[in-house]
Write a protein that holds these residues in place. Structure first.
Motif, PDB file in Angstrom:
ATOM      1  N   GLU A  77       0.820  -1.215   0.000  1.00 19.31           N
ATOM      2  CA  GLU A  77       0.000   0.000   0.000  1.00 19.31           C
ATOM      3  C   GLU A  77       0.852   1.262   0.000  1.00 19.31           C
ATOM      4  OE1 GLU A  77      -2.962   0.406   3.169  1.00 19.31           O
ATOM      5  OE2 GLU A  77      -3.691  -1.590   2.590  1.00 19.31           O
ATOM      6  N   ASP A  78       1.899   1.233   0.819  1.00 18.36           N
ATOM      7  CA  ASP A  78       2.686   2.451   1.037  1.00 18.36           C
ATOM      8  C   ASP A  78       3.699   2.751  -0.078  1.00 18.36           C
ATOM      9  OD1 ASP A  78       1.297   2.594   3.351  1.00 18.36           O
ATOM     10  OD2 ASP A  78       2.990   2.187   4.690  1.00 18.36           O
ATOM     11  N   ILE A  79       4.296   1.740  -0.647  1.00 18.65           N
ATOM     12  CA  ILE A  79       5.431   2.038  -1.539  1.00 18.65           C
ATOM     13  C   ILE A  79       5.175   1.770  -3.017  1.00 18.65           C
ATOM     14  CG2 ILE A  79       7.065   1.608   0.355  1.00 18.65           C
ATOM     15  CD1 ILE A  79       7.957  -0.935  -1.091  1.00 18.65           C
ATOM     16  N   THR A  80       4.050   1.142  -3.349  1.00 18.24           N
ATOM     17  CA  THR A  80       3.816   0.864  -4.764  1.00 18.24           C
ATOM     18  C   THR A  80       2.728   1.794  -5.319  1.00 18.24           C
ATOM     19  OG1 THR A  80       2.028  -0.761  -4.508  1.00 18.24           O
ATOM     20  CG2 THR A  80       4.273  -1.582  -4.294  1.00 18.24           C
ATOM     21  N   SER A  81       2.841   2.092  -6.601  1.00 21.91           N
ATOM     22  CA  SER A  81       1.797   2.904  -7.234  1.00 21.91           C
ATOM     23  C   SER A  81       0.792   2.007  -7.950  1.00 21.91           C
ATOM     24  CB  SER A  81       2.414   3.888  -8.218  1.00 21.91           C
ATOM     25  OG  SER A  81       3.184   3.197  -9.179  1.00 21.91           O
ATOM     26  N   ASP A  82       1.137   0.741  -8.059  1.00 22.51           N
ATOM     27  CA  ASP A  82       0.250  -0.207  -8.732  1.00 22.51           C
ATOM     28  C   ASP A  82       0.533  -1.601  -8.202  1.00 22.51           C
ATOM     29  OD1 ASP A  82      -1.641  -1.098 -10.644  1.00 22.51           O
ATOM     30  OD2 ASP A  82      -0.018  -1.687 -11.998  1.00 22.51           O
ATOM     31  N   PHE A  83      -0.516  -2.365  -7.990  1.00 26.12           N
ATOM     32  CA  PHE A  83      -0.339  -3.759  -7.552  1.00 26.12           C
ATOM     33  C   PHE A  83      -1.404  -4.611  -8.210  1.00 26.12           C
ATOM     34  CE2 PHE A  83      -1.424  -6.960  -4.018  1.00 26.12           C
ATOM     35  CZ  PHE A  83      -0.455  -7.869  -4.428  1.00 26.12           C
ATOM     36  N   ILE A  84      -0.974  -5.561  -8.991  1.00 25.99           N
ATOM     37  CA  ILE A  84      -1.917  -6.511  -9.586  1.00 25.99           C
ATOM     38  C   ILE A  84      -1.641  -7.860  -8.959  1.00 25.99           C
ATOM     39  CG2 ILE A  84      -2.783  -7.574 -11.704  1.00 25.99           C
ATOM     40  CD1 ILE A  84      -1.655  -5.195 -13.265  1.00 25.99           C
ATOM     41  N   GLU A  85      -2.507  -8.257  -8.037  1.00 23.94           N
ATOM     42  CA  GLU A  85      -2.273  -9.521  -7.339  1.00 23.94           C
ATOM     43  C   GLU A  85      -2.552 -10.694  -8.273  1.00 23.94           C
ATOM     44  OE1 GLU A  85      -4.245 -10.056  -3.560  1.00 23.94           O
ATOM     45  OE2 GLU A  85      -3.256 -11.997  -3.248  1.00 23.94           O
ATOM     46  N   LEU A  86      -1.683 -11.688  -8.188  1.00 22.31           N
ATOM     47  CA  LEU A  86      -1.859 -12.910  -8.976  1.00 22.31           C
ATOM     48  C   LEU A  86      -2.083 -14.055  -7.992  1.00 22.31           C
ATOM     49  CD1 LEU A  86       1.053 -12.244 -11.484  1.00 22.31           C
ATOM     50  CD2 LEU A  86      -1.389 -11.890 -11.884  1.00 22.31           C
ATOM     51  N   HIS A  87      -3.056 -14.872  -8.277  1.00 23.80           N
ATOM     52  CA  HIS A  87      -3.469 -15.895  -7.322  1.00 23.80           C
ATOM     53  C   HIS A  87      -3.125 -17.319  -7.770  1.00 23.80           C
ATOM     54  CE1 HIS A  87      -5.951 -13.248  -4.732  1.00 23.80           C
ATOM     55  NE2 HIS A  87      -6.155 -12.573  -5.843  1.00 23.80           N
ATOM     56  N   GLY A  88      -2.945 -18.165  -6.798  1.00 27.83           N
ATOM     57  CA  GLY A  88      -2.962 -19.610  -7.028  1.00 27.83           C
ATOM     58  C   GLY A  88      -1.687 -20.231  -7.548  1.00 27.83           C
ATOM     59  N   ASP A  89      -1.536 -21.523  -7.217  1.00 21.32           N
ATOM     60  CA  ASP A  89      -0.341 -22.247  -7.660  1.00 21.32           C
ATOM     61  C   ASP A  89      -0.622 -23.099  -8.906  1.00 21.32           C
ATOM     62  OD1 ASP A  89      -1.894 -24.250  -6.532  1.00 21.32           O
ATOM     63  OD2 ASP A  89      -0.234 -25.198  -5.460  1.00 21.32           O
ATOM     64  N   ARG A  90      -1.854 -23.043  -9.413  1.00 21.83           N
ATOM     65  CA  ARG A  90      -2.283 -23.810 -10.595  1.00 21.83           C
ATOM     66  C   ARG A  90      -2.235 -25.320 -10.350  1.00 21.83           C
ATOM     67  NH1 ARG A  90      -0.829 -20.340 -15.271  1.00 21.83           N
ATOM     68  NH2 ARG A  90      -1.845 -18.392 -14.697  1.00 21.83           N
ATOM     69  N   LEU A  91      -2.115 -25.697  -9.110  1.00 16.35           N
ATOM     70  CA  LEU A  91      -2.027 -27.119  -8.789  1.00 16.35           C
ATOM     71  C   LEU A  91      -3.063 -27.519  -7.751  1.00 16.35           C
ATOM     72  CD1 LEU A  91       1.836 -27.221  -8.398  1.00 16.35           C
ATOM     73  CD2 LEU A  91       0.574 -28.482 -10.135  1.00 16.35           C
ATOM     74  N   TYR A  92      -3.233 -26.633  -6.776  1.00 13.48           N
ATOM     75  CA  TYR A  92      -4.098 -27.024  -5.676  1.00 13.48           C
ATOM     76  C   TYR A  92      -4.981 -25.895  -5.156  1.00 13.48           C
ATOM     77  CZ  TYR A  92      -5.708 -29.018  -1.328  1.00 13.48           C
ATOM     78  OH  TYR A  92      -6.502 -29.457  -0.325  1.00 13.48           O
ATOM     79  N   ALA A  93      -4.364 -24.764  -4.795  1.00 13.73           N
ATOM     80  CA  ALA A  93      -5.150 -23.720  -4.140  1.00 13.73           C
ATOM     81  C   ALA A  93      -4.451 -22.372  -4.203  1.00 13.73           C
ATOM     82  CB  ALA A  93      -5.389 -24.093  -2.681  1.00 13.73           C
ATOM     83  N   ASP A  94      -5.143 -21.362  -3.695  1.00 12.50           N
ATOM     84  CA  ASP A  94      -4.506 -20.065  -3.512  1.00 12.50           C
ATOM     85  C   ASP A  94      -4.254 -19.875  -2.029  1.00 12.50           C
ATOM     86  OD1 ASP A  94      -3.497 -17.497  -4.175  1.00 12.50           O
ATOM     87  OD2 ASP A  94      -5.340 -16.625  -3.381  1.00 12.50           O
TER      88      ASP A  94
END
Lengths: 329, 289
Positions: A77-94
């Motif tokens: 929140e404090d140091i980035t101007s943009d954050f696109i979260e990427l989820h999951g391991d493509r195997l089991y879960a996030d």
């Protein structure tokens, strides 16, 4: 939570309470006590500085675990101007104990990965108290490989008591997930900067910790086993955690002296939990400074640099064998 | 009176030294009394129930390497007490007593040996030495094993056993996990085979580094294998652990292991695997001609 005070911070709290009383008193009675107030504030600053420059290893562990200490999400929140979260391991879960995604810091596009703790029951349930499952480590590796593919430097923020020791962790092979990360992080052709921002809990921390630079916050710790765990084994009693913390030399200062980390990122007086804004700004400055340095290296040099960095870690004695005299024929 | 005073039996006094110590031992699994010699002949496998006992380094070597082919590497590495660790007992005194007890300088023995026609870089970990925990020396010897095997284009075969990282060395021991994994990465990148054999017990720091990085992972029957210890898991989760938890069959079912191999078949299995994965130098030369 806002009233959470560490035992050794009590003198500060007492002075702050007195200051408040004094302020209320002066307001109620319309008496000018500004000199006294100033003196009191000075006294608080002094006390805080005094306490924070003489911390024991165990006190540092408590600071590193402070519920108001900034977590990965706070720094994002404090140091980035943009954050696109990427989820999951493509195997089991996030796994929400280990989060990550694309970030932009001062115009620089990066991949950021970090362990995440919670502050209340709800958030702690979501991120399992910062203890990731194997899928967390596998997601981290997926994101790191993605970063490598698109030539983005990798930042990892470490703050975990450890990888989660549970039945499911074993069923899904925690050890293998961490080991593969260790091996693969040596092969990535992009810069990696790892920063211990709170607790560096053993293999769970190292699992995202193989960097070209390893930085540690001033009051963070990094340890092979939790002080309580070490105490339980070697002293047969968890109550000896303070002794274990001391003996294992786990503070940022110990680690720098042993050349196991590259630099310490200073915290505001009174710790990161007292002044999140300053802490974030300092972390950002140090992060960019170290990134600029390693960015100069070529992909081959980056891998070589990482290998050499860990290759020299180890203390032992080697006796040179004296060649045995040839037997007379 | 004489009639009553006379004993109608005679006693034979058995002196303690008439029974050699450890001639018979009780199997920890089936509780049967077994003849030590028979156990040794079966390479530490109970003839009654097939329980696999831990082997000494020499027994392991005799079982696996061709006779007189083992050449030890890096024998003269000693651990040092960098932290000046003093707990209930000092690290220095622990090291001293373990060296005396085992006759070895550290928890792992590395070198090269022949297995069938394959020359391999080999490491054998010995649980008797401080629980075969990984400190600087173990980490360094394993790293050198992979580096030297790479130089000589040899496959690596490691028989792991370990309680985990060595607390007495603090963070230095944790960093050995990264160091050894880096060495595996290079050996792996050179296209050389690595067979990891997990013996009783292989846990924590060793498990979360080179032990799980084999191209093929074999477990010996009865080995306890995992990341966290069962007691820690139980205390943390307050759950009952499932039957056979962290045992080879459990891990085979959950997909970690390639196989669980009885000790009598272990050598042939490894040789058979190397026949597929390893091209001995002379064959390499022939095929490039």
């Amino acid at each position: 939570m806002s009233t959470y005070t560490l035992p050794f911070e009590k003198p500060i709290l007492e002075l702050e309470t007195k200051l408040e009383e004094l302020q209320t008193f002066s307001e109620d009675q319309s008496i000018d006590v500004s000199v006294e107030i100033e003196r009191m504030q000075e006294k608080i600053r002094e006390t805080r500085s005094e306490i924070y420059s003489n911390l024991t290893a165990w006190q540092k562990v408590q600071i590193a675990r402070h519920p108001r200490r900034p977590y990965t999400q706070d720094y994002i929140e404090d140091i980035t101007s943009d954050f696109i979260e990427l989820h999951g391991d493509r195997l089991y879960a996030d796994d929400q104990a280990l989060i990550g995604g694309f970030v932009t810091i001062q115009g620089k596009r990066l991949m950021l990965i970090g362990t995440q703790k919670g502050r209340d029951t709800k958030s702690n349930l979501k991120c399992n108290f910062g203890c990731a499952y194997p899928e967390g480590y596998r997601k981290a590796l997926r994101l790191m490989r993605l970063a490598a593919k698109h030539n983005l430097p990798i930042i990892t923020l470490i703050d975990t008591p450890g990888a989660f020791p549970g039945i499911e962790s074993e069923e899904r092979h925690m050890a293998e997930a961490i080991a593969v990360n260790l091996r693969e992080m040596f092969s990535l052709p992009v810069p990696i900067i790892a920063i211990v921002i709170g607790e560096g809990g053993s293999g769970g921390a190292l699992g995202i910790g193989v960097g070209n630079r390893l930085l540690v916050l001033e009051h963070a710790y990094y340890s092979v086993i939790s002080p309580e765990g070490c105490a339980a084994i070697l002293w047969k009693d968890r109550a000896y955690a303070d002794k274990a913390a001391e003996a294992m030399k786990i503070t940022a200062q110990n680690l720098l002296a042993a050349k196991l980390v590259d630099a310490i990122i200073p915290e505001p007086i009174g710790g990161a939990h007292g002044d999140r804004k300053t802490m974030s700004a300092t972390l950002k400055r140090h992060l960019l400074k170290h990134l600029r340095r390693v960015e100069k290296l070529s992909p081959t040099e980056l891998k070589e640099d990482r290998y050499e960095k860990f290759r020299v870690m180890g203390e032992f004695r080697e006796q040179q064998l004296v060649p045995e005299p040839l037997l007379p024929s | 009176m004489a009639l009553f005073g006379k004993k109608n039996y005679s006693t034979v006094k058995v002196r303690k030294h008439d029974i050699p110590d450890g001639l018979w031992i009780k199997c920890v699994a089936c509780n049967e009394i077994i003849f030590k010699q028979e156990l040794d002949k079966a390479h530490g496998v109970c003839p009654k129930c097939d329980h696999h006992f831990q082997l000494s380094r020499k027994e392991r070597l005799d079982l696996l390497a061709e006779e007189d082919t083992f050449e030890e590497w890096d024998r003269e590495l000693y651990s040092v007490d960098t932290l000046g660790f003093t707990g209930s007992a000092s690290y220095a005194s622990k090291l001293e007593s373990n060296i005396k007890k085992t006759g070895y300088k550290e928890a792992v023995t590395c070198g090269q040996a022949h297995m069938g026609k394959h020359r391999v870089g080999m490491a054998i970990m010995d649980f008797r030495f401080l629980g075969a925990s990984m400190g600087s020396v173990v980490g360094e010897k394993i790293t050198r094993l992979f580096e030297r095997a790479m130089e000589k284009k040899l496959p690596a075969v490691i028989f792991s056993a370990s309680g985990g990282a060595r607390m007495y060395e603090g963070m230095l021991s944790l960093m050995q996990m990264a160091k050894t994994s880096g060495a595996v990465e290079r050996h792996h990148g050179a296209g050389l085979p690595y067979i990891s054999v997990l013996t009783h017990p292989t846990m924590a720091g060793v498990m979360a580094s080179y032990a799980t990085l084999g191209d093929v992972i074999i477990a010996e029957p009865d080995a306890l294998i995992g990341f966290a210890g069962p007691r820690v898991i139980k205390e943390t989760t307050q759950q009952d652990l499932p039957e056979g938890f962290q045992k080879p069959e459990f891990l085979l079912k959950h997909g970690l292991l390639d196989m669980v191999t009885h000790r009598k078949d272990l050598k042939q299995t490894i040789i058979g695997l190397l026949d597929y994965m390893n091209t001995p130098p002379q064959e390499q030369e022939e095929s490039s001609r």
